[in-house]
Motif scaffolding. Structure first.
Motif, mmCIF file in Angstrom:
data_model
loop_
_atom_site.group_PDB
_atom_site.id
_atom_site.type_symbol
_atom_site.label_atom_id
_atom_site.label_comp_id
_atom_site.label_asym_id
_atom_site.label_seq_id
_atom_site.Cartn_x
_atom_site.Cartn_y
_atom_site.Cartn_z
ATOM 1 N N LEU A 153 0.830 -1.201 0.000
ATOM 2 C CA LEU A 153 0.000 0.000 0.000
ATOM 3 C C LEU A 153 0.868 1.256 0.000
ATOM 4 C CD1 LEU A 153 -2.858 -0.944 2.513
ATOM 5 C CD2 LEU A 153 -2.960 -0.901 0.024
ATOM 6 N N LEU A 154 1.884 1.267 0.862
ATOM 7 C CA LEU A 154 2.790 2.420 0.900
ATOM 8 C C LEU A 154 3.551 2.558 -0.414
ATOM 9 C CD1 LEU A 154 4.314 2.133 4.500
ATOM 10 C CD2 LEU A 154 2.448 3.607 3.733
ATOM 11 N N ALA A 155 3.985 1.436 -0.972
ATOM 12 C CA ALA A 155 4.752 1.461 -2.215
ATOM 13 C C ALA A 155 3.921 1.976 -3.382
ATOM 14 C CB ALA A 155 5.276 0.056 -2.534
ATOM 15 N N SER A 156 2.609 1.757 -3.320
ATOM 16 C CA SER A 156 1.725 2.171 -4.412
ATOM 17 C C SER A 156 1.387 3.655 -4.375
ATOM 18 C CB SER A 156 0.411 1.369 -4.362
ATOM 19 O OG SER A 156 0.646 -0.009 -4.508
ATOM 20 N N ALA A 157 1.331 4.221 -3.180
ATOM 21 C CA ALA A 157 0.768 5.568 -3.034
ATOM 22 C C ALA A 157 1.797 6.685 -2.949
ATOM 23 C CB ALA A 157 -0.126 5.613 -1.788
ATOM 24 N N PHE A 158 2.999 6.399 -2.463
ATOM 25 C CA PHE A 158 3.954 7.478 -2.188
ATOM 26 C C PHE A 158 5.152 7.371 -3.127
ATOM 27 C CE2 PHE A 158 1.529 6.796 1.680
ATOM 28 C CZ PHE A 158 1.086 8.085 1.945
ATOM 29 N N GLY A 159 5.256 8.351 -4.015
ATOM 30 C CA GLY A 159 6.322 8.348 -4.999
ATOM 31 C C GLY A 159 7.579 9.041 -4.516
ATOM 32 N N ASN A 160 8.636 8.876 -5.273
ATOM 33 C CA ASN A 160 9.933 9.473 -4.943
ATOM 34 C C ASN A 160 9.963 10.913 -5.450
ATOM 35 O OD1 ASN A 160 12.326 9.101 -3.646
ATOM 36 N ND2 ASN A 160 13.266 7.833 -5.200
ATOM 37 N N PHE A 161 9.024 11.725 -4.921
ATOM 38 C CA PHE A 161 8.773 13.046 -5.468
ATOM 39 C C PHE A 161 9.931 14.016 -5.278
ATOM 40 C CE2 PHE A 161 4.340 11.649 -4.140
ATOM 41 C CZ PHE A 161 4.026 11.177 -5.406
ATOM 42 N N SER A 162 10.709 13.863 -4.216
ATOM 43 C CA SER A 162 11.862 14.740 -4.006
ATOM 44 C C SER A 162 13.148 14.103 -4.505
ATOM 45 C CB SER A 162 12.007 15.105 -2.524
ATOM 46 O OG SER A 162 11.073 16.091 -2.156
ATOM 47 N N TYR A 163 13.437 12.891 -4.038
ATOM 48 C CA TYR A 163 14.729 12.275 -4.334
ATOM 49 C C TYR A 163 14.945 12.043 -5.828
ATOM 50 C CZ TYR A 163 16.559 11.489 0.352
ATOM 51 O OH TYR A 163 17.101 11.669 1.601
ATOM 52 N N LEU A 164 13.889 11.766 -6.581
ATOM 53 C CA LEU A 164 14.025 11.618 -8.029
ATOM 54 C C LEU A 164 13.283 12.723 -8.766
ATOM 55 C CD1 LEU A 164 15.482 9.745 -9.948
ATOM 56 C CD2 LEU A 164 13.374 8.418 -10.195
ATOM 57 N N GLY A 165 12.178 13.199 -8.167
ATOM 58 C CA GLY A 165 11.408 14.250 -8.823
ATOM 59 C C GLY A 165 12.187 15.541 -9.007
ATOM 60 N N LEU A 166 12.895 15.956 -7.974
ATOM 61 C CA LEU A 166 13.701 17.179 -8.076
ATOM 62 C C LEU A 166 14.731 17.103 -9.200
ATOM 63 C CD1 LEU A 166 14.339 18.422 -4.426
ATOM 64 C CD2 LEU A 166 13.656 19.830 -6.364
ATOM 65 N N PRO A 167 15.553 16.038 -9.254
ATOM 66 C CA PRO A 167 16.526 15.956 -10.351
ATOM 67 C C PRO A 167 15.869 15.922 -11.726
ATOM 68 C CG PRO A 167 17.084 14.400 -8.616
ATOM 69 C CD PRO A 167 15.732 14.945 -8.282
ATOM 70 N N VAL A 168 14.805 15.139 -11.871
ATOM 71 C CA VAL A 168 14.161 15.003 -13.182
ATOM 72 C C VAL A 168 13.570 16.332 -13.638
ATOM 73 C CG1 VAL A 168 12.232 13.958 -14.434
ATOM 74 C CG2 VAL A 168 13.692 12.535 -12.988
ATOM 75 N N LEU A 169 12.834 17.000 -12.755
ATOM 76 C CA LEU A 169 12.200 18.264 -13.139
ATOM 77 C C LEU A 169 13.227 19.353 -13.412
ATOM 78 C CD1 LEU A 169 9.554 16.866 -12.423
ATOM 79 C CD2 LEU A 169 8.861 18.924 -11.189
ATOM 80 N N SER A 170 14.199 19.485 -12.517
ATOM 81 C CA SER A 170 15.170 20.570 -12.685
ATOM 82 C C SER A 170 16.021 20.383 -13.931
ATOM 83 C CB SER A 170 16.068 20.684 -11.444
ATOM 84 O OG SER A 170 16.820 19.501 -11.256
ATOM 85 N N GLN A 171 16.363 19.139 -14.249
ATOM 86 C CA GLN A 171 17.191 18.878 -15.421
ATOM 87 C C GLN A 171 16.389 18.915 -16.718
ATOM 88 O OE1 GLN A 171 20.632 18.498 -15.333
ATOM 89 N NE2 GLN A 171 20.319 19.119 -13.215
ATOM 90 N N THR A 172 15.086 18.660 -16.633
ATOM 91 C CA THR A 172 14.252 18.613 -17.834
ATOM 92 C C THR A 172 13.638 19.968 -18.165
ATOM 93 O OG1 THR A 172 13.674 16.310 -17.349
ATOM 94 C CG2 THR A 172 12.291 17.468 -18.937
ATOM 95 N N PHE A 173 13.068 20.636 -17.160
ATOM 96 C CA PHE A 173 12.351 21.885 -17.406
ATOM 97 C C PHE A 173 13.143 23.116 -16.990
ATOM 98 C CE2 PHE A 173 9.153 18.585 -16.595
ATOM 99 C CZ PHE A 173 8.396 18.665 -17.768
ATOM 100 N N GLY A 174 14.141 22.944 -16.152
ATOM 101 C CA GLY A 174 14.899 24.075 -15.640
ATOM 102 C C GLY A 174 14.710 24.229 -14.142
ATOM 103 N N GLU A 175 15.564 25.053 -13.531
ATOM 104 C CA GLU A 175 15.530 25.197 -12.070
ATOM 105 C C GLU A 175 14.206 25.765 -11.561
ATOM 106 O OE1 GLU A 175 18.858 27.274 -10.510
ATOM 107 O OE2 GLU A 175 20.316 25.747 -11.108
ATOM 108 N N TRP A 176 13.502 26.508 -12.391
ATOM 109 C CA TRP A 176 12.236 27.101 -11.956
ATOM 110 C C TRP A 176 11.224 26.023 -11.535
ATOM 111 C CZ3 TRP A 176 7.749 25.602 -14.219
ATOM 112 C CH2 TRP A 176 7.822 25.018 -15.486
ATOM 113 N N SER A 177 11.338 24.813 -12.151
ATOM 114 C CA SER A 177 10.364 23.744 -11.891
ATOM 115 C C SER A 177 10.614 23.036 -10.559
ATOM 116 C CB SER A 177 10.387 22.725 -13.025
ATOM 117 O OG SER A 177 11.638 22.066 -13.100
ATOM 118 N N GLN A 178 11.727 23.362 -9.882
ATOM 119 C CA GLN A 178 11.981 22.749 -8.579
ATOM 120 C C GLN A 178 10.862 23.044 -7.593
ATOM 121 O OE1 GLN A 178 15.843 24.346 -7.558
ATOM 122 N NE2 GLN A 178 16.924 22.585 -8.415
ATOM 123 N N LYS A 179 10.234 24.219 -7.751
ATOM 124 C CA LYS A 179 9.150 24.586 -6.848
ATOM 125 C C LYS A 179 7.991 23.604 -6.946
ATOM 126 C CE LYS A 179 6.896 27.733 -10.137
ATOM 127 N NZ LYS A 179 6.490 29.133 -10.416
#
Length: 312
Positions: free
Chosen positions: A105-131
């Motif tokens: 249940l925990l594995a299904s609902a909670f994503g790696n939003f910071s540990y992987l989300g931050l790198p992916v967004l910042s590198q793909t869209f730019g630093e502005w997307s870190q917010k």
């Protein structure tokens, strides 16, 4: 996007290789200290630096709302699939499926939003997307994790001694940094140059250290192939259903076009690494959870580019 993911994959592979060279015990000790440094120092610095400079507007509400809808509906979907325990009993030799169900249940609902989300967004869209990653995680997913998530872990595992979930939430350094950043932004307090430079330097360490930590957290256990049918709903929920929910919720709350793609990609993140700590604390099936992290993270390197092709 391919070159961005390839670069991040290289850092993750370095983490995997480091784990293999050092051995599981030594690597886990180093990973734990590394994660604590990111959790207590580098991530709060990045959060404060980013949110201090971001105007507080309706998007500060929209992004967390999309996150909350995505997490809670994904948790509901996982509950409908796993709560009976039939799927776990069918493919795993367990006397009681509760510990496995709680982990799933925990594995299904909670994503790696910071540990992987931050790198992916910042590198793909730019630093502005870190917010977007910070608001998605710290203003919604993290509070839900330390309330609803802990309740789920307690119900399916064993009640661990310690602080009440609400008090535990108050001990999340990045959350305090987020509150401070929002307050300073609302009051239009100027950021001293020396402090801005210091926060920028500390925050710059977040992306590589997070990726390295993710790589060191990945591990395979014997017999994992036979457990793939049990993990399949986790894979489908995290990598397919949640981004679809995030997409629909984003449209529903009137998300600006510029933030739409980052919000959807945040919803497409694999299972979070932090859940390993919660599984350990509440005696859930940590091995099964670790496999969910590993499988979804590896597959996300294929699904994230596909989602970007769809939303851009």
């Amino acid at each position: 996007m391919f070159n961005v993911l390839l670069g991040m994959a290289v850092i993750i592979v370095v983490g995997i290789g480091w784990r293999l060279i050092l051995g599981n015990d030594s690597a886990e000790t180093i990973r734990s200290h590394l994660a604590k440094a990111v959790y207590q120092v580098f991530l709060p610095a990045l959060v404060l630096h980013v949110l201090w400079q971001v105007p507080v507007d309706m998007n500060t509400v929209r992004v967390p709302l999309v996150s909350a809808i995505s997490v809670l509906l994904s948790l509901l979907a996982a509950f409908l699939i796993y709560s009976s325990g039939h799927l776990v009993k069918g493919f795993m030799k367990v006397a009681s499926p509760n510990k496995a169900v709680g982990a799933l249940l925990l594995a299904s609902a909670f994503g790696n939003f910071s540990y992987l989300g931050l790198p992916v967004l910042s590198q793909t869209f730019g630093e502005w997307s870190q917010k977007v990653a910070i608001q998605f995680d710290l203003l919604a997913s993290t509070p839900i994790l330390f309330t609803v998530g802990i309740m789920v872990a307690r119900y399916y595992g064993s009640a661990a001694k310690g602080l009440h979930p609400a008090l535990a939430l108050l001990q999340v350094p990045a959350l305090w940094a987020a509150v401070a950043g929002l307050a300073l932004s609302i009051t239009h307090a100027p950021m001293p140059i020396w402090l801005g430079n210091s926060l920028s330097i500390l925050g710059a360490a977040v992306v590589p250290l997070m990726l390295l930590s993710v790589g060191m957290a990945l591990r395979w256990q014997s017999g994992w192939l036979g457990r793939i049918p049990v993990l399949l709903p986790v894979i489908l929920i995290q990598l397919t259903l949640m981004p679809l929910i995030a997409w629909g919720a984003s449209i529903g709350v009137g998300m600006p076009e510029k933030l739409l793609a980052p919000a959807i990609i945040e919803g497409a993140m694999p299972t979070m690494v932090l859940g390993l700590v919660i599984c350990d604390r509440f005696k859930l099936d940590t091995t099964l959870y670790a496999e969910a992290v590993t499988v979804t993270t590896v597959l996300s390197l294929l699904t994230l580019p596909l989602w970007l092709q769809v939303v851009l």
